[in-house]
Scaffold this motif. Structure first.
Motif, PDB file in Angstrom:
ATOM      1  N   ILE A 176       5.260  30.739  -8.559  1.00  0.00           N
ATOM      2  CA  ILE A 176       4.645  29.501  -8.182  1.00  0.00           C
ATOM      3  C   ILE A 176       4.812  28.541  -9.336  1.00  0.00           C
ATOM      4  N   THR A 224       6.743  25.034  -8.430  1.00  0.00           N
ATOM      5  CA  THR A 224       5.920  23.797  -8.865  1.00  0.00           C
ATOM      6  C   THR A 224       6.769  22.814  -9.584  1.00  0.00           C
ATOM      7  N   ALA A 234       8.046  19.341  -8.868  1.00  0.00           N
ATOM      8  CA  ALA A 234       7.630  17.964  -9.479  1.00  0.00           C
ATOM      9  C   ALA A 234       8.925  17.234 -10.242  1.00  0.00           C
ATOM     10  N   LEU A 245       7.471  23.687  -1.386  1.00  0.00           N
ATOM     11  CA  LEU A 245       6.035  24.195  -0.932  1.00  0.00           C
ATOM     12  C   LEU A 245       6.321  25.241   0.202  1.00  0.00           C
ATOM     13  N   THR A 285       7.097  28.520  -1.475  1.00  0.00           N
ATOM     14  CA  THR A 285       6.081  28.898  -2.217  1.00  0.00           C
ATOM     15  C   THR A 285       4.862  29.701  -1.104  1.00  0.00           C
ATOM     16  N   GLY A 332       0.604  26.344 -10.678  1.00  0.00           N
ATOM     17  CA  GLY A 332       0.791  25.150 -10.739  1.00  0.00           C
ATOM     18  C   GLY A 332       0.410  24.156 -11.744  1.00  0.00           C
ATOM     19  N   GLY A 363       3.410  24.692 -14.138  1.00  0.00           N
ATOM     20  CA  GLY A 363       4.907  23.835 -13.613  1.00  0.00           C
ATOM     21  C   GLY A 363       4.555  22.723 -13.847  1.00  0.00           C
ATOM     22  N   SER A 364       3.449  22.000 -13.451  1.00  0.00           N
ATOM     23  CA  SER A 364       3.352  20.593 -13.849  1.00  0.00           C
ATOM     24  C   SER A 364       3.528  20.203 -15.106  1.00  0.00           C
ATOM     25  N   ILE A 377       1.172  17.721  -7.064  1.00  0.00           N
ATOM     26  CA  ILE A 377       1.954  18.896  -6.357  1.00  0.00           C
ATOM     27  C   ILE A 377       1.521  20.159  -7.005  1.00  0.00           C
ATOM     28  N   GLY A 378       0.860  20.014  -8.113  1.00  0.00           N
ATOM     29  CA  GLY A 378       0.300  21.459  -8.807  1.00  0.00           C
ATOM     30  C   GLY A 378      -1.014  21.679  -7.922  1.00  0.00           C
ATOM     31  N   ALA A 425       0.080  22.972  -4.523  1.00  0.00           N
ATOM     32  CA  ALA A 425       0.646  24.622  -4.607  1.00  0.00           C
ATOM     33  C   ALA A 425      -0.528  25.429  -4.792  1.00  0.00           C
ATOM     34  N   SER A 426      -1.683  25.101  -5.540  1.00  0.00           N
ATOM     35  CA  SER A 426      -2.646  26.012  -5.499  1.00  0.00           C
ATOM     36  C   SER A 426      -3.449  26.185  -4.114  1.00  0.00           C
TER      37      SER A 426
END
Length: 316
Positions: free
Chosen positions: A41, A45, A49, A194, A197, A245, A248-249, A295-296, A299-300
Motif C-alpha cells: 500500500i 500510494t 502521489a 487505487l 490497491t 498511506g 507513501g505520502s 491520496i494517502g 488509500a486507507s
C-alpha cells in the motif's frame, strides 16, 4: 485401613494459539502478511502521489505559460524587395501604439531576431543574407484582452503582404490541450493505482479469512453476526491502509522536496534554466500537497471498505 488417595496432578496444558488467546485481535496486524500488505500500500500510494504531484506541476506551469503568453501579441514584419524594412517596422510600431489596450511596445533588433533562430539553426551562423523577419512585441494592458481586429485591419491596409499580427491563440490552444491531456493521464494513473490497491486488499482479506476460519466459526457459534466480523476486519485493514498511506505520502513529499532542492542546485547551469522554464522550481503548491495527503487518506479508506465488502461476500 483405608488411605485417601491423593489427587493425581493435572496434565500440563499446551498454550493456546495466538489467535485464540484472550484479548488477541481477530486479524493480527503484526504478521508478515500484514507488514507485506502495508508495504504494498505504501509503494502504490507513493506512485499515485508522484503522478498527482507531477500533474499538478504541469498544470501550474501551463497556467503560468498561458498567463504570460496571453499578455503579449507579436507583429511580424517580413522583408520585401523594394521596401525599407526599418520604415515598415516603425510604421507597424506606430499603429500599435495608437491602438487601445496596448500598454507598451518593444522592437526586436536584427541581431535579436537572429538569436531567436539559434535553437533551430544553431549558433555561429551568418544570417545576414537571409530574409529574417523583424518582430514587434506588444504588451497588453492587464484590464483584459483588447479587440485586436482594428489593429489587424490597419496592418493589412498600411503594410499589405508585409506585416501580420499573431495573438498566439493557436499555440495557447495546443498548450491547453497538452496540459489537460497530461493531467487526465495522471488522474487515470492514480485511479489505476487505487484499483490495484483494492485488488491487493481483496487477496489479503481472503487470505486472512482463510487463516482465521476457526476463529470465525467460533464467533458464529457464540452468536456474533457477519456485521461484527466485517467491522473487525475493516478496522484492522483500515489501520494497515492508513499506515501504508502515511508512509507513501510522506515519501512522495520528500521526493518532491528533494527534486526542488536539486533543481535549485542545477539552476545556475543552462540545463537547470531549461528545466526551470519547463517545470518551474518543482514546487507543487498547496493543491499538490493536499492531493498527496488526500491520496494517502483515500488509500486507507479504500482498504477498509474493500476489506469489509470482501468479508461480507466471503461470509455470504
Amino acid at each position: 485401613m483405608n488411605r485417601t488417595a491423593s489427587p493425581s496432578p493435572a496434565p500440563p496444558q499446551s498454550p493456546l494459539p495466538a489467535t485464540l488467546r484472550r484479548n488477541a485481535p481477530l486479524v493480527p496486524t503484526d504478521s508478515a502478511a500484514s507488514r507485506a500488505l502495508a508495504a504494498v500500500i505504501a509503494i502504490l500510494t507513493f506512485l499515485a502521489a508522484l503522478c498527482a504531484g507531477a500533474a499538478e506541476i504541469v498544470a501550474s506551469s501551463a497556467d503560468q505559460w498561458q498567463g504570460a503568453v496571453a499578455q503579449e501579441v507579436t507583429i511580424q514584419i517580413r522583408p520585401s524587395p523594394g521596401r525599407d524594412l526599418d520604415a515598415d517596422v516603425a510604421r507597424a510600431e506606430g499603429l500599435a501604439k495608437g491602438t487601445p489596450g496596448i500598454a507598451s511596445t518593444r522592437v526586436y533588433s536584427k541581431a535579436e531576431a537572429e538569436r531567436l533562430l539559434e535553437p533551430w539553426l544553431g549558433s555561429g551562423l551568418d544570417l545576414s543574407d537571409l530574409p529574417v523577419p523583424r518582430l514587434v512585441a506588444l504588451r497588453l494592458t492587464p484590464s483584459g484582452p483588447p479587440d485586436l481586429k482594428p489593429l489587424r485591419a490597419s496592418l493589412v491596409e498600411a503594410l499589405p503582404g508585409v506585416a501580420s499580427l499573431d495573438d498566439h491563440a493557436l499555440w495557447l490552444r495546443r498548450l491547453s490541450t497538452m496540459a489537460n491531456t497530461f493531467v487526465g493521464v495522471g488522474v487515470g494513473l492514480v485511479a489505476l493505482v487505487l484499483v490495484a490497491t483494492g485488488l491487493a486488499v481483496v487477496f489479503a482479506t481472503r487470505g486472512a479469512m482463510a487463516g482465521n476460519r476457526e476463529v470465525v466459526e467460533v464467533l458464529h457459534f457464540v452468536g456474533a453476526d457477519d456485521d461484527f466480523i466485517a467491522r473487525a476486519f475493516q478496522r484492522r485493514f483500515f489501520r494497515l491502509g492508513l499506515r501504508g498511506g502515511i508512509i507513501g505520502s510522506v515519501a512522495a513529499l520528500a521526493a518532491f522536496a528533494f527534486a526542488g532542492l536539486a533543481a535549485g542546485a542545477w539552476r545556475s547551469g543552462p540545463a537547470g534554466e531549461e528545466i526551470e522554464a519547463l517545470f518551474g522550481a518543482f514546487h507543487i503548491g498547496w493543491r499538490g500537497y493536499a492531493s498527496v495527503l488526500l491520496i494517502g487518506v483515500i488509500a486507507s479508506v479504500v482498504t477498509g471498505i474493500v476489506s469489509r465488502l470482501t468479508v461480507r461476500r466471503f461470509l455470504a
